[in-house]
Design a protein around this motif. Structure first.
Motif: not given
Length: 242
Positions: A59-64, A47-54, A83-88
């Motif tokens: 950071a690279l391609f935005g929230e959406r 789960g920590e790895r997944e949060a890092d990837l989100f 929302d990638a940020g919300e998942f992270a």
């Protein structure tokens, strides 16, 4: 998290072309945590790895994030945004990498599995037993130590429940209601695969830009990559007007 430059991202993409999905996921995780010890990343809780990837995706391609699924009931195409940020933020990282289970005289401590554990267990004849043996810290019954293979099924079930509760980000599952038939479709969101697909498309588009600018201006690849995306786009527009 430092935002990686274009040259470094291209190097990551190039290295990943020859890798299997697990190798690509590790490369992406190294990009997300450039200052971390590379040997420590595969043993972090999944789960920590997944949060890092989100967080890297944001950071690279935005929230959406655009996701497309086929309804499991009527096969209709479903498109929606995440929302990638919300998942992270929601996944975060587990507070403790070891869970403890106490039941019917049993006292068990179990380490949250990392990617390396899952990969090794998947190669075993009995993946569940292999994972249990790899991640079991200790098991005590009435004061006596007990090996992993002697843990009863109810205790194993409690361990699985405790791990899921402690590391919910290890299994990101979507449950989407179809707008056509109303039935729900469950699907796993593999952020490593999703992010790699985006990186691959980005890299190929960028190399095409490099080719066009090098042909028009005679610049080298490092010179072109040193330009900001806005300035590259402007020069490409000028090339099109010629």
């Amino acid at each position: 998290m430092a935002i990686t430059g274009a040259a470094e991202l291209l190097a990551t993409w190039e290295a990943g072309l020859a890798e299997a999905p697990t190798g690509r996921a590790l490369l992406l995780h190294r990009t997300a945590r450039p200052d971390a010890d590379a040997a420590s990343l595969p043993v972090l809780p999944v789960g920590e790895r997944e949060a890092d990837l989100f967080a890297l995706r944001r950071a690279l391609f935005g929230e959406r994030m655009q996701v497309r699924l086929a309804c499991s009931a009527c096969a209709a195409d479903m498109e929606f945004d995440l929302d990638a940020g919300e998942f992270a933020r929601s996944l975060g990282g587990p507070g403790d990498c070891v869970v403890r289970v106490e039941q019917d005289g049993w006292d068990v401590e179990f380490r949250l599995p990392g990617v390396a554990d899952l990969t090794a267990a998947a190669r075993a004849r009995d993946p569940r037993a292999a994972l249990l043996a790899r991640c079991l810290v200790r098991a005590v019954r009435d004061g006596a130590a007990v090996p992993a293979e002697d843990l009863p099924v109810p205790v194993q079930r409690r361990i699985a429940e405790a791990v899921e509760a402690a590391d919910p980000g290890a299994d990101v599952t979507l449950n989407i209601a179809c707008p056509e038939c109303g039935e729900a479709t469950r699907a796993e969101l593999d952020i490593a695969s999703y992010l790699w697909t985006e990186l691959d498309a980005w890299a190929r588009d960028l190399l095409l830009d490099v080719h066009l600018l090098a042909t028009s201006y005679g610049w080298s690849e490092p010179e072109i990559l040193a330009l900001s995306p806005l300035r590259r786009r402007y020069y490409l527009e000028l090339c099109a007007d010629v």
